[in-house]
Motif scaffolding. Sequence first.
Motif, PDB file in Angstrom:
ATOM      1  N   LYS A   1       0.816  -1.203   0.000  1.00  0.00           N
ATOM      2  CA  LYS A   1       0.000   0.000   0.000  1.00  0.00           C
ATOM      3  C   LYS A   1       0.851   1.255   0.000  1.00  0.00           C
ATOM      4  O   LYS A   1       0.562   2.227  -0.721  1.00  0.00           O
ATOM      5  N   GLN A   2       1.917   1.267   0.785  1.00  0.00           N
ATOM      6  CA  GLN A   2       2.772   2.449   0.878  1.00  0.00           C
ATOM      7  C   GLN A   2       3.401   2.774  -0.478  1.00  0.00           C
ATOM      8  O   GLN A   2       3.494   3.940  -0.866  1.00  0.00           O
TER       9      GLN A   2
ATOM     10  N   LEU B   1       3.661   6.135  -5.484  1.00  0.00           N
ATOM     11  CA  LEU B   1       3.490   6.239  -6.932  1.00  0.00           C
ATOM     12  C   LEU B   1       2.382   7.235  -7.280  1.00  0.00           C
ATOM     13  O   LEU B   1       2.540   8.098  -8.151  1.00  0.00           O
ATOM     14  N   SER B   2       1.269   7.113  -6.580  1.00  0.00           N
ATOM     15  CA  SER B   2       0.134   7.999  -6.820  1.00  0.00           C
ATOM     16  C   SER B   2       0.498   9.455  -6.526  1.00  0.00           C
ATOM     17  O   SER B   2       0.114  10.372  -7.272  1.00  0.00           O
ATOM     18  N   LEU B   3       1.253   9.683  -5.460  1.00  0.00           N
ATOM     19  CA  LEU B   3       1.657  11.040  -5.086  1.00  0.00           C
ATOM     20  C   LEU B   3       2.569  11.640  -6.150  1.00  0.00           C
ATOM     21  O   LEU B   3       2.425  12.813  -6.511  1.00  0.00           O
ATOM     22  N   TRP B   4       3.495  10.828  -6.677  1.00  0.00           N
ATOM     23  CA  TRP B   4       4.390  11.330  -7.722  1.00  0.00           C
ATOM     24  C   TRP B   4       3.579  11.759  -8.947  1.00  0.00           C
ATOM     25  O   TRP B   4       3.830  12.830  -9.527  1.00  0.00           O
ATOM     26  N   ILE B   5       2.614  10.952  -9.336  1.00  0.00           N
ATOM     27  CA  ILE B   5       1.781  11.269 -10.502  1.00  0.00           C
ATOM     28  C   ILE B   5       0.985  12.552 -10.259  1.00  0.00           C
ATOM     29  O   ILE B   5       0.890  13.416 -11.129  1.00  0.00           O
ATOM     30  N   LYS B   6       0.431  12.678  -9.066  1.00  0.00           N
ATOM     31  CA  LYS B   6      -0.353  13.865  -8.729  1.00  0.00           C
ATOM     32  C   LYS B   6       0.494  15.127  -8.813  1.00  0.00           C
ATOM     33  O   LYS B   6       0.049  16.161  -9.340  1.00  0.00           O
TER      34      LYS B   6
ATOM     35  N   LEU C   1      -3.788  -1.207  -7.933  1.00  0.00           N
ATOM     36  CA  LEU C   1      -3.119  -0.102  -8.606  1.00  0.00           C
ATOM     37  C   LEU C   1      -4.040   0.551  -9.639  1.00  0.00           C
ATOM     38  O   LEU C   1      -4.080   1.782  -9.759  1.00  0.00           O
ATOM     39  N   SER C   2      -4.783  -0.270 -10.370  1.00  0.00           N
ATOM     40  CA  SER C   2      -5.738   0.280 -11.336  1.00  0.00           C
ATOM     41  C   SER C   2      -6.772   1.154 -10.627  1.00  0.00           C
ATOM     42  O   SER C   2      -7.129   2.236 -11.104  1.00  0.00           O
TER      43      SER C   2
END
Length: 252
Positions: free
Chosen positions: A67-68, A73-78, A121-122
């Motif tokens: 999860k971490q 990954l999500s934070l980098w994309i944001k 992830l999706s």
Amino acid sequence: MWTLNGRKAVITGGTKGIGRATVIEFLELGAEVLFTARNAEDVKKFQEELRDLKLPATGIVSDCSLKQSQETLSLWIKENWGTVDVLVNNAGINIRKRAQNYSEEEYRKVLEVNLVSPFELSRRLYSFLKNSGKAAIINVASSAATQDVGTGTPYAMSKAGLLQQTRSLAVEWAMDGIRVNAVSPWFTETPLTRGYLEQKEKIDPIVNRTPLKRVAQAKEISSIIAFLAMAKSSYITGQNIVADGGMSINAI
């Protein structure tokens, strides 16, 4: 339209085998690429190789089953993109044993990495994919999803589940402009399979069963993934492209 110019792509398991070939292919076709791998040294080395080839990409150390790591990954994309046009769920593992010899921890790990992680992830990247308006998810499955090819039951279970995940999300997310497809390779020469394929008693039956009389190369699979990410495949969703050299139609 035979291009990925300007497309922002996330590729998991991107430093070896099919993932590595996909990263290079996407970059050559003009995409911006963010790839992941669990080993920090592998990420650093691959980034340097890509830089030397004048194909810069961003690598993140990430175990997408955690999860971490997904949050990172999500934070980098944001912070850097705000949208994702392509997600390639390629990261996978296998442990080859007879069914009765797996520990619960072992078979659950295979299922977690190969089946649960792509779903999580999706879902986590859903809003970024929806922002694209023309996004594509490509799941890397396997011939083991539909046939017994000696890879071990948990691996086959995970890839079969990944195919149904592909079909279900393709229907559910079609209205959001997200296509979802899968690619199912037969044995492909990668670091994951190299030791297995070096055994004559293993490779001979594989080649004999395959009409093309060889295993696949990673770049042959990455080209299919690239096609499914392109606008050229805009009416294809919920499908599984089998890349097996004719093995599955060879009855005798």
